[in-house]
Scaffold this motif. Structure first.
Motif, PDB file in Angstrom:
ATOM      1  N   UNK A  81       1.019  -1.128  -0.137  1.00  0.00           N
ATOM      2  CA  UNK A  81       0.017   0.223  -0.021  1.00  0.00           C
ATOM      3  C   UNK A  81       0.834   1.316  -0.050  1.00  0.00           C
ATOM      4  N   UNK A  82       0.207   2.370  -0.471  1.00  0.00           N
ATOM      5  CA  UNK A  82       0.873   3.673  -0.428  1.00  0.00           C
ATOM      6  C   UNK A  82       0.200   4.683   0.461  1.00  0.00           C
ATOM      7  N   UNK A  83       0.730   5.273   1.269  1.00  0.00           N
ATOM      8  CA  UNK A  83       0.239   6.236   2.106  1.00  0.00           C
ATOM      9  C   UNK A  83       0.884   7.531   2.402  1.00  0.00           C
ATOM     10  N   UNK A  84       0.221   8.696   2.806  1.00  0.00           N
ATOM     11  CA  UNK A  84       0.943   9.905   2.696  1.00  0.00           C
ATOM     12  C   UNK A  84       0.725  10.786   3.925  1.00  0.00           C
ATOM     13  N   UNK A  89      -6.483   7.945  10.059  1.00  0.00           N
ATOM     14  CA  UNK A  89      -5.226   7.074   9.409  1.00  0.00           C
ATOM     15  C   UNK A  89      -4.858   8.270   8.537  1.00  0.00           C
ATOM     16  N   UNK A  90      -3.500   8.060   8.071  1.00  0.00           N
ATOM     17  CA  UNK A  90      -2.797   8.783   6.870  1.00  0.00           C
ATOM     18  C   UNK A  90      -3.592   8.306   5.655  1.00  0.00           C
ATOM     19  N   UNK A  91      -3.983   9.085   4.732  1.00  0.00           N
ATOM     20  CA  UNK A  91      -4.722   8.716   3.517  1.00  0.00           C
ATOM     21  C   UNK A  91      -3.768   7.568   2.567  1.00  0.00           C
ATOM     22  N   UNK A  92      -4.443   6.860   2.430  1.00  0.00           N
ATOM     23  CA  UNK A  92      -3.803   5.747   1.255  1.00  0.00           C
ATOM     24  C   UNK A  92      -4.305   4.751   1.212  1.00  0.00           C
ATOM     25  N   UNK A  93      -3.952   3.508   0.408  1.00  0.00           N
ATOM     26  CA  UNK A  93      -4.340   2.212   0.664  1.00  0.00           C
ATOM     27  C   UNK A  93      -3.579   1.451  -0.553  1.00  0.00           C
ATOM     28  N   UNK A  94      -4.372   0.291  -0.809  1.00  0.00           N
ATOM     29  CA  UNK A  94      -3.662  -0.760  -1.646  1.00  0.00           C
ATOM     30  C   UNK A  94      -3.202  -0.346  -2.794  1.00  0.00           C
ATOM     31  N   UNK A 153      -3.497 -10.213   6.564  1.00  0.00           N
ATOM     32  CA  UNK A 153      -2.383  -9.510   5.643  1.00  0.00           C
ATOM     33  C   UNK A 153      -1.253  -9.065   6.153  1.00  0.00           C
ATOM     34  N   UNK A 154      -0.266  -9.454   5.574  1.00  0.00           N
ATOM     35  CA  UNK A 154       0.963  -8.745   5.688  1.00  0.00           C
ATOM     36  C   UNK A 154       1.001  -7.447   4.908  1.00  0.00           C
ATOM     37  N   UNK A 155       0.819  -6.293   5.607  1.00  0.00           N
ATOM     38  CA  UNK A 155       0.650  -5.013   4.794  1.00  0.00           C
ATOM     39  C   UNK A 155       2.125  -4.352   4.973  1.00  0.00           C
ATOM     40  N   UNK A 156       2.499  -4.138   3.656  1.00  0.00           N
ATOM     41  CA  UNK A 156       3.698  -3.445   3.331  1.00  0.00           C
ATOM     42  C   UNK A 156       3.380  -1.967   3.094  1.00  0.00           C
TER      43      UNK A 156
END
Length: 146
Positions: A20-23, A44-49, A94-97
């Motif tokens: 995922x990418x978050x900012x 949360x920081x906005x972002x996702x998969x 999940x293993x969230x990267x």
């Protein structure tokens, strides 16, 4: 080595890797975050998969728009962390990267289109106290020197 946060890995459980990418979205005065009301209330920081074959920066632009309604500019990667968690929306362990960026919110185009999300502006110190996961919080702490 990528730092790990969250629950300990449970032996015998199968985890699906979910990049995922978050900012950290900073306009110089306040930080734009997203509040997800369901399935568990969390800031949360906005972002996702990141979808298969999708570039992380493209995913970041798409996810920020869905969760906040804002367009962003100049994303710069800060680093990454991983966490192992249950994702009830997907009924998935999940293993969230999590790839973390900093970017500038530049134009509000709409309300969030992602169900149960609300865009919230806040001071970085206030966001730090309310963020729902320790990985997000550590990146905010380091970026702002809190």
């Amino acid at each position: 080595m990528i730092r790990r946060y969250g629950e300990a890995v449970q032996p015998g459980r199968t985890y699906t890797r979910r990049p995922g990418a978050y900012a950290i979205l900073w306009d110089g005065d306040a930080m734009l975050t997203t509040f997800q009301a369901e399935p568990e209330p969390e800031l949360q920081l906005p972002g996702g998969g990141i979808d298969p074959g999708e570039h992380p920066v493209h995913a970041l632009h798409r996810e920020v728009m869905e969760e906040t309604g804002w367009a962003i500019s100049a994303p710069r990667r800060l680093g990454a962390f991983r966490r192992f968690a249950y994702m009830p929306d997907y009924d998935l362990w999940a293993e969230k990267l999590c790839h973390i960026y900093v970017a500038r919110p530049v134009l509000r185009r709409s309300a969030p289109t992602e169900p149960h999300h609300t865009a919230i502006w806040t001071a970085p110190a206030d966001a730090l106290a309310m963020l729902g996961n320790a990985g997000d919080a550590d990146f905010v702490r380091a970026y702002f020197g809190l």
